[in-house]
Scaffold this motif. Sequence first.
Motif, PDB file in Angstrom:
ATOM      1  N   MET A   1       7.751   0.285   6.728  1.00  0.00           N
ATOM      2  CA  MET A   1       8.049   1.628   7.209  1.00  0.00           C
ATOM      3  C   MET A   1       8.682   2.478   6.109  1.00  0.00           C
ATOM      4  SD  MET A   1      10.441   2.863  10.254  1.00  0.00           S
ATOM      5  CE  MET A   1      11.109   4.473   9.998  1.00  0.00           C
ATOM      6  N   ILE A   2       9.602   1.901   5.357  1.00  0.00           N
ATOM      7  CA  ILE A   2      10.238   2.635   4.263  1.00  0.00           C
ATOM      8  C   ILE A   2       9.192   3.088   3.248  1.00  0.00           C
ATOM      9  CG2 ILE A   2      11.722   2.353   2.220  1.00  0.00           C
ATOM     10  CD1 ILE A   2      13.541   0.593   4.025  1.00  0.00           C
ATOM     11  N   ALA A   3       8.309   2.180   2.856  1.00  0.00           N
ATOM     12  CA  ALA A   3       7.279   2.516   1.862  1.00  0.00           C
ATOM     13  C   ALA A   3       6.383   3.643   2.378  1.00  0.00           C
ATOM     14  CB  ALA A   3       6.456   1.276   1.520  1.00  0.00           C
ATOM     15  N   CYS A   4       5.918   3.516   3.605  1.00  0.00           N
ATOM     16  CA  CYS A   4       5.029   4.533   4.164  1.00  0.00           C
ATOM     17  C   CYS A   4       5.757   5.854   4.397  1.00  0.00           C
ATOM     18  CB  CYS A   4       4.395   4.022   5.463  1.00  0.00           C
ATOM     19  SG  CYS A   4       3.256   2.640   5.182  1.00  0.00           S
ATOM     20  N   LEU A   5       6.989   5.787   4.852  1.00  0.00           N
ATOM     21  CA  LEU A   5       7.774   7.007   5.076  1.00  0.00           C
ATOM     22  C   LEU A   5       8.033   7.739   3.765  1.00  0.00           C
ATOM     23  CD1 LEU A   5       9.420   8.895   6.887  1.00  0.00           C
ATOM     24  CD2 LEU A   5      11.358   7.334   6.614  1.00  0.00           C
ATOM     25  N   PHE A   6       8.428   7.021   2.736  1.00  0.00           N
ATOM     26  CA  PHE A   6       8.681   7.665   1.450  1.00  0.00           C
ATOM     27  C   PHE A   6       7.396   8.244   0.871  1.00  0.00           C
ATOM     28  CE2 PHE A   6      12.827   6.209   1.933  1.00  0.00           C
ATOM     29  CZ  PHE A   6      13.630   6.572   0.861  1.00  0.00           C
TER      30      PHE A   6
ATOM     31  N   TRP B   1       4.213  13.151  -0.202  1.00  0.00           N
ATOM     32  CA  TRP B   1       3.002  13.919   0.087  1.00  0.00           C
ATOM     33  C   TRP B   1       3.340  15.271   0.707  1.00  0.00           C
ATOM     34  CZ3 TRP B   1       0.972  15.312   4.948  1.00  0.00           C
ATOM     35  CH2 TRP B   1      -0.308  15.857   4.913  1.00  0.00           C
ATOM     36  N   MET B   2       4.179  15.265   1.732  1.00  0.00           N
ATOM     37  CA  MET B   2       4.511  16.512   2.414  1.00  0.00           C
ATOM     38  C   MET B   2       5.302  17.446   1.511  1.00  0.00           C
ATOM     39  SD  MET B   2       5.623  17.465   6.182  1.00  0.00           S
ATOM     40  CE  MET B   2       7.299  17.119   6.496  1.00  0.00           C
ATOM     41  N   THR B   3       6.281  16.920   0.812  1.00  0.00           N
ATOM     42  CA  THR B   3       7.083  17.748  -0.084  1.00  0.00           C
ATOM     43  C   THR B   3       6.200  18.385  -1.160  1.00  0.00           C
ATOM     44  OG1 THR B   3       9.028  16.362   0.285  1.00  0.00           O
ATOM     45  CG2 THR B   3       9.026  17.721  -1.698  1.00  0.00           C
ATOM     46  N   SER B   4       5.295  17.610  -1.702  1.00  0.00           N
ATOM     47  CA  SER B   4       4.397  18.120  -2.745  1.00  0.00           C
ATOM     48  C   SER B   4       3.496  19.214  -2.198  1.00  0.00           C
ATOM     49  CB  SER B   4       3.554  16.984  -3.317  1.00  0.00           C
ATOM     50  OG  SER B   4       4.373  16.009  -3.902  1.00  0.00           O
ATOM     51  N   ARG B   5       2.937  18.995  -1.045  1.00  0.00           N
ATOM     52  CA  ARG B   5       2.037  19.995  -0.457  1.00  0.00           C
ATOM     53  C   ARG B   5       2.778  21.273  -0.094  1.00  0.00           C
ATOM     54  NH1 ARG B   5      -2.050  18.374   3.521  1.00  0.00           N
ATOM     55  NH2 ARG B   5      -2.847  20.362   2.809  1.00  0.00           N
TER      56      ARG B   5
ATOM     57  N   ALA C   1       0.830  -1.210   0.000  1.00  0.00           N
ATOM     58  CA  ALA C   1       0.000   0.000   0.000  1.00  0.00           C
ATOM     59  C   ALA C   1       0.863   1.259   0.000  1.00  0.00           C
ATOM     60  CB  ALA C   1      -0.932  -0.009   1.210  1.00  0.00           C
ATOM     61  N   GLY C   2       1.900   1.268   0.822  1.00  0.00           N
ATOM     62  CA  GLY C   2       2.796   2.423   0.870  1.00  0.00           C
ATOM     63  C   GLY C   2       3.528   2.638  -0.444  1.00  0.00           C
ATOM     64  N   THR C   3       3.968   1.557  -1.057  1.00  0.00           N
ATOM     65  CA  THR C   3       4.667   1.656  -2.341  1.00  0.00           C
ATOM     66  C   THR C   3       3.725   2.177  -3.423  1.00  0.00           C
ATOM     67  OG1 THR C   3       6.172  -0.127  -1.708  1.00  0.00           O
ATOM     68  CG2 THR C   3       6.003   0.380  -4.058  1.00  0.00           C
ATOM     69  N   LEU C   4       2.502   1.655  -3.453  1.00  0.00           N
ATOM     70  CA  LEU C   4       1.520   2.146  -4.422  1.00  0.00           C
ATOM     71  C   LEU C   4       1.208   3.621  -4.183  1.00  0.00           C
ATOM     72  CD1 LEU C   4      -0.945  -0.871  -4.694  1.00  0.00           C
ATOM     73  CD2 LEU C   4       0.667  -0.059  -6.433  1.00  0.00           C
ATOM     74  N   ALA C   5       1.032   4.004  -2.928  1.00  0.00           N
ATOM     75  CA  ALA C   5       0.761   5.408  -2.604  1.00  0.00           C
ATOM     76  C   ALA C   5       1.929   6.289  -3.034  1.00  0.00           C
ATOM     77  CB  ALA C   5       0.490   5.566  -1.107  1.00  0.00           C
ATOM     78  N   LEU C   6       3.135   5.823  -2.803  1.00  0.00           N
ATOM     79  CA  LEU C   6       4.342   6.560  -3.200  1.00  0.00           C
ATOM     80  C   LEU C   6       4.349   6.814  -4.707  1.00  0.00           C
ATOM     81  CD1 LEU C   6       7.299   7.567  -2.859  1.00  0.00           C
ATOM     82  CD2 LEU C   6       7.993   5.172  -2.837  1.00  0.00           C
ATOM     83  N   ILE C   7       4.092   5.794  -5.476  1.00  0.00           N
ATOM     84  CA  ILE C   7       4.104   5.919  -6.937  1.00  0.00           C
ATOM     85  C   ILE C   7       2.925   6.772  -7.416  1.00  0.00           C
ATOM     86  CG2 ILE C   7       3.842   4.622  -9.091  1.00  0.00           C
ATOM     87  CD1 ILE C   7       5.368   2.307  -7.593  1.00  0.00           C
ATOM     88  N   ILE C   8       1.752   6.507  -6.898  1.00  0.00           N
ATOM     89  CA  ILE C   8       0.555   7.246  -7.331  1.00  0.00           C
ATOM     90  C   ILE C   8       0.680   8.731  -7.002  1.00  0.00           C
ATOM     91  CG2 ILE C   8      -1.922   7.559  -6.873  1.00  0.00           C
ATOM     92  CD1 ILE C   8      -2.029   4.424  -6.639  1.00  0.00           C
ATOM     93  N   MET C   9       1.134   9.058  -5.801  1.00  0.00           N
ATOM     94  CA  MET C   9       1.278  10.472  -5.434  1.00  0.00           C
ATOM     95  C   MET C   9       2.331  11.173  -6.277  1.00  0.00           C
ATOM     96  SD  MET C   9       0.624  10.924  -1.374  1.00  0.00           S
ATOM     97  CE  MET C   9       1.671   9.596  -0.817  1.00  0.00           C
ATOM     98  N   THR C  10       3.415  10.477  -6.569  1.00  0.00           N
ATOM     99  CA  THR C  10       4.445  11.084  -7.415  1.00  0.00           C
ATOM    100  C   THR C  10       3.871  11.396  -8.793  1.00  0.00           C
ATOM    101  OG1 THR C  10       6.193   9.888  -6.240  1.00  0.00           O
ATOM    102  CG2 THR C  10       6.753  10.800  -8.395  1.00  0.00           C
TER     103      THR C  10
ATOM    104  N   ILE D   1      14.196   5.185  -5.192  1.00  0.00           N
ATOM    105  CA  ILE D   1      14.911   4.665  -4.015  1.00  0.00           C
ATOM    106  C   ILE D   1      13.955   3.878  -3.121  1.00  0.00           C
ATOM    107  CG2 ILE D   1      16.129   5.321  -1.897  1.00  0.00           C
ATOM    108  CD1 ILE D   1      17.238   7.744  -3.509  1.00  0.00           C
ATOM    109  N   GLY D   2      12.750   4.394  -2.903  1.00  0.00           N
ATOM    110  CA  GLY D   2      11.781   3.715  -2.046  1.00  0.00           C
ATOM    111  C   GLY D   2      11.424   2.336  -2.558  1.00  0.00           C
ATOM    112  N   VAL D   3      11.105   2.237  -3.841  1.00  0.00           N
ATOM    113  CA  VAL D   3      10.749   0.932  -4.416  1.00  0.00           C
ATOM    114  C   VAL D   3      11.944  -0.014  -4.346  1.00  0.00           C
ATOM    115  CG1 VAL D   3      10.120  -0.262  -6.557  1.00  0.00           C
ATOM    116  CG2 VAL D   3       8.893   1.816  -5.877  1.00  0.00           C
TER     117      VAL D   3
END
Length: 170
Positions: A120-125, A130-134, A29-38, A74-76
């Motif tokens: 943790m890595i997936a969710c953190l990235f 998300w934060m950087t984008s906002r 889920a974190g990896t998908l969120a990372l890619i989708i948000m990017t 890097i996250g993936v």
Amino acid sequence: MKQERAEYLAELDIPLSPLEMLFDALAIAGTLALIIMTVYYWPYMPEIVPSHFDASGQVNGWSSRSSMLALPIIGVFMVVLMEVLCRFPKIYNYPVKITPDNAARQFLLARTLLKYIAAMIACLFAYIVWMTSRVALGQISGGTPYDFIIIIAASIAPTIVYFIAAARAR
């Protein structure tokens, strides 16, 4: 001794625990969120974006928008690496002597820690994207000091728990 340890661990075929399955689901889920948000935020990004936040959550470094592409790469890579490492218990550096009696438990503890780290890595990235984008889009000014404390605690606490559990499972 190393030969014996490798033999004990090479023969192990332990099914995933419910906790490990949860960590796998969080990593996916974190990896998908990372890619989708990017992908989602990319078209809206200005040429200069935050690249570093201090302990209080305020921006103290800026980079080109292309630097944001490094986060999902890097996250993936790190999540995949953790999952691959889960398949090779004989290369781990265990904090206790591995015996036929404790090999299965020690491997399960170590594998659970690796799966936690992947999640943790997936969710953190994903959170960083998300934060950087906002911040880059002017929607927020930065994070909070609590973000830093939570990240540090989430990084250190499971390792401490692992070492205590490994010592008890000698």
